[in-house]
Design a protein around this motif. Structure first.
Motif, PDB file in Angstrom:
ATOM      1  N   LYS A  75       0.816  -1.209   0.000  1.00 29.82           N
ATOM      2  CA  LYS A  75       0.000   0.000   0.000  1.00 29.82           C
ATOM      3  C   LYS A  75       0.860   1.273   0.000  1.00 29.82           C
ATOM      4  O   LYS A  75       0.336   2.371   0.107  1.00 29.82           O
ATOM      5  N   VAL A  76       2.182   1.093  -0.091  1.00 33.44           N
ATOM      6  CA  VAL A  76       3.086   2.229  -0.254  1.00 33.44           C
ATOM      7  C   VAL A  76       3.368   2.346  -1.746  1.00 33.44           C
ATOM      8  O   VAL A  76       4.084   1.523  -2.330  1.00 33.44           O
ATOM      9  N   GLN A  77       2.798   3.355  -2.400  1.00 35.29           N
ATOM     10  CA  GLN A  77       2.820   3.451  -3.857  1.00 35.29           C
ATOM     11  C   GLN A  77       3.719   4.583  -4.336  1.00 35.29           C
ATOM     12  O   GLN A  77       3.797   5.638  -3.700  1.00 35.29           O
ATOM     13  N   PHE A  78       4.384   4.348  -5.461  1.00 36.82           N
ATOM     14  CA  PHE A  78       5.249   5.352  -6.073  1.00 36.82           C
ATOM     15  C   PHE A  78       4.793   5.591  -7.509  1.00 36.82           C
ATOM     16  O   PHE A  78       4.536   4.641  -8.249  1.00 36.82           O
ATOM     17  N   LEU A  79       4.703   6.851  -7.901  1.00 44.11           N
ATOM     18  CA  LEU A  79       4.390   7.179  -9.286  1.00 44.11           C
ATOM     19  C   LEU A  79       4.949   8.547  -9.623  1.00 44.11           C
ATOM     20  O   LEU A  79       5.369   9.298  -8.727  1.00 44.11           O
ATOM     21  N   THR A  80       4.963   8.871 -10.897  1.00 42.31           N
ATOM     22  CA  THR A  80       5.421  10.178 -11.367  1.00 42.31           C
ATOM     23  C   THR A  80       4.222  10.914 -11.926  1.00 42.31           C
ATOM     24  O   THR A  80       3.356  10.310 -12.569  1.00 42.31           O
ATOM     25  N   VAL A  81       4.147  12.208 -11.680  1.00 44.83           N
ATOM     26  CA  VAL A  81       3.028  12.986 -12.181  1.00 44.83           C
ATOM     27  C   VAL A  81       2.932  12.813 -13.700  1.00 44.83           C
ATOM     28  O   VAL A  81       3.957  12.793 -14.397  1.00 44.83           O
ATOM     29  N   PRO A  82       1.735  12.619 -14.252  1.00 40.24           N
ATOM     30  CA  PRO A  82       1.600  12.440 -15.708  1.00 40.24           C
ATOM     31  C   PRO A  82       2.202  13.619 -16.464  1.00 40.24           C
ATOM     32  O   PRO A  82       1.830  14.771 -16.237  1.00 40.24           O
ATOM     33  N   ARG A  83       3.123  13.350 -17.376  1.00 35.28           N
ATOM     34  CA  ARG A  83       3.787  14.413 -18.122  1.00 35.28           C
ATOM     35  C   ARG A  83       4.295  13.880 -19.454  1.00 35.28           C
ATOM     36  O   ARG A  83       4.336  12.682 -19.692  1.00 35.28           O
ATOM     37  N   ARG A  84       4.656  14.777 -20.309  1.00 37.27           N
ATOM     38  CA  ARG A  84       5.211  14.454 -21.625  1.00 37.27           C
ATOM     39  C   ARG A  84       6.228  15.523 -21.984  1.00 37.27           C
ATOM     40  O   ARG A  84       6.395  16.515 -21.255  1.00 37.27           O
ATOM     41  N   SER A  85       6.903  15.372 -23.106  1.00 37.73           N
ATOM     42  CA  SER A  85       7.870  16.373 -23.549  1.00 37.73           C
ATOM     43  C   SER A  85       7.162  17.697 -23.826  1.00 37.73           C
ATOM     44  O   SER A  85       6.082  17.732 -24.427  1.00 37.73           O
ATOM     45  N   TYR A  86       7.783  18.768 -23.369  1.00 42.29           N
ATOM     46  CA  TYR A  86       7.231  20.107 -23.563  1.00 42.29           C
ATOM     47  C   TYR A  86       7.184  20.419 -25.060  1.00 42.29           C
ATOM     48  O   TYR A  86       8.140  20.171 -25.795  1.00 42.29           O
ATOM     49  N   ARG A  87       6.070  20.952 -25.488  1.00 47.97           N
ATOM     50  CA  ARG A  87       5.849  21.138 -26.930  1.00 47.97           C
ATOM     51  C   ARG A  87       6.861  22.076 -27.584  1.00 47.97           C
ATOM     52  O   ARG A  87       7.118  21.982 -28.796  1.00 47.97           O
ATOM     53  N   TYR A  88       7.459  22.995 -26.809  1.00 54.44           N
ATOM     54  CA  TYR A  88       8.400  23.951 -27.382  1.00 54.44           C
ATOM     55  C   TYR A  88       9.861  23.590 -27.127  1.00 54.44           C
ATOM     56  O   TYR A  88      10.761  24.257 -27.630  1.00 54.44           O
TER      57      TYR A  88
END
Length: 399
Positions: free
Chosen positions: A317-330
């Motif tokens: 129940k100890v969870q790790f994740l990264t905030v949803p993101r992608r390469s910056y468009r510029y």
């Protein structure tokens, strides 16, 4: 009267009333019990004295960050409201400062610092789960005007996230995060290179598995392939390395940091560290020396209560994740949030709602670019319990 050598012997002490010849057995037993009780009292008092000395030593190890607390009070009106539940949000910041003993080997101290590791730890109200969300260092965000160490102020600007820590330290990072997420940060902890190494050494190292050898001079890391246990210096290199492991992306480095922290949590719980005083003291000593924290979390009792709450949470129940993101468009070397997934994550954390974290299996099947980031924003409507890519502490590093 003499002894065997002819030396006059000391006369026997006069018998007390309880010890007089022919005295009843009961008074003798009471006399023995009184001395036994006195001896036990001395032992208890001595143990209490040692315990108090250890407590004071550990308590004095902790460094309190009053500067950040003072700065945040100035902006209380613009901060998100405090949670009405018992949930807590703790910001964990890894400082890359070269100042201080043992840190200069990683580069010249320029009087500034950035944070390549920033994790928001959310503890649910019932302490039934913990969710650690990594914030990419290169995420493009709006950084508010912040007070610098010399008393001057920066202007509000759109820049990469880890600049906030360089501009205005912890307070600037917290204000930037709160504006981005709407989540109130209740407490914070800052740990530098030296503190991280001591923490790992205190638990006698953490096990990792490498698919291929690593040779990274910048991270001071040279390792063979296979299963092995990393101690302080090697562990630091493992979580700092970027270009020499995998595809060289910051995305993969964050994933490796999450794996390592999961393995560290799993080891502490599985080895019974929190229940064994001989194992617990070195860990507490290293931890209290390693961190700088806010006044609300700067005592051993505060940290003990936090550790006790974490101990009750099952590793799965100890969870790790990264905030949803992608390469910056510029700029492909920077990141931007993936919407509406990021806002849904922030909302569920604000409201202390459950979320599901599933392991990342095949990035190609998930539709990602070479840096492991989603090709397109998720435009699907949020589900009742959304699922995010990540891992739990029970998985560890060796899979």
């Amino acid at each position: 009267m003499t002894d065997r050598a002819g030396t006059p012997a000391e006369p026997d002490p006069p018998a007390t009333e309880d010890e007089a010849p022919g005295a009843p057995e009961e008074p003798r037993r009471r006399h023995w019990l009184r001395w036994t009780a006195l001896g036990c009292a001395v032992v208890v008092l001595a143990a209490a004295g040692v315990g108090w000395w250890f407590y004071r030593k550990l308590d004095d190890n902790i460094t309190t960050d009053t500067t950040a607390a003072d700065e945040l009070r100035r902006y209380e009106r613009e901060r998100p409201p405090a949670s009405t539940s018992a949930a807590q949000n703790i910001l964990l910041i890894g400082s890359d400062t070269r100042a201080g003993e043992g840190n200069r080997k990683y580069g010249r101290d320029k009087g500034t610092q950035r944070s390549d590791t920033t994790i928001l730890l959310h503890l649910s109200a019932g302490k039934s789960s913990a969710t650690a969300v990594s914030l990419p260092r290169d995420l493009m965000v709006t950084i508010p005007s912040c007070r610098k160490a010399d008393g001057t102020r920066t202007r509000e600007q759109f820049a990469q996230f880890n600049w906030a820590f360089e501009f205005g330290g912890t307070a600037c990072t917290i204000r930037t995060l709160e504006k981005l997420t709407g989540i109130r940060v209740d407490h914070h902890m800052v740990i530098d290179f030296r503190g991280f190494k001591k923490m790992v050494d205190a638990v006698d190292g953490v096990e990792v598995c490498l698919k291929e050898p690593v040779n990274d001079p910048d991270a001071k890391l040279k390792l063979p392939a296979g299963r092995q246990t990393l101690h302080g210096e090697q562990a630091l290199g493992f979580v700092r390395a970027r270009k020499s492991i995998g595809n060289g992306s910051d995305t993969e480095r964050m994933d490796r940091q999450q794996q390592f922290l999961g393995a560290l949590v799993n080891k502490v719980q599985s080895d019974g560290v929190l229940l064994n005083p001989t194992k617990l003291y070195p860990v507490l000593d290293a931890a209290t020396k390693a961190i700088t924290t806010d006044p609300g979390l700067d005592s051993l009792r505060d940290l003990y209560d936090l550790a006790r709450a974490m101990r009750a949470i099952p590793t799965e129940k100890v969870q790790f994740l990264t905030v949803p993101r992608r390469s910056y468009r510029y700029d492909a070397n920077r990141d931007e949030l993936v919407q509406p997934a990021a806002d849904e994550l922030f909302r569920r954390l604000r409201e202390d709602k459950p979320l599901l974290v599933t392991p990342e299996t095949d990035k190609k099947e998930a539709g990602t670019d070479a840096d492991g980031k989603p090709d397109d924003a998720d435009t699907s409507p949020p589900s009742a319990t959304p699922t995010f890519t990540g891992r739990n502490a029970a998985e560890g590093v060796c899979e």
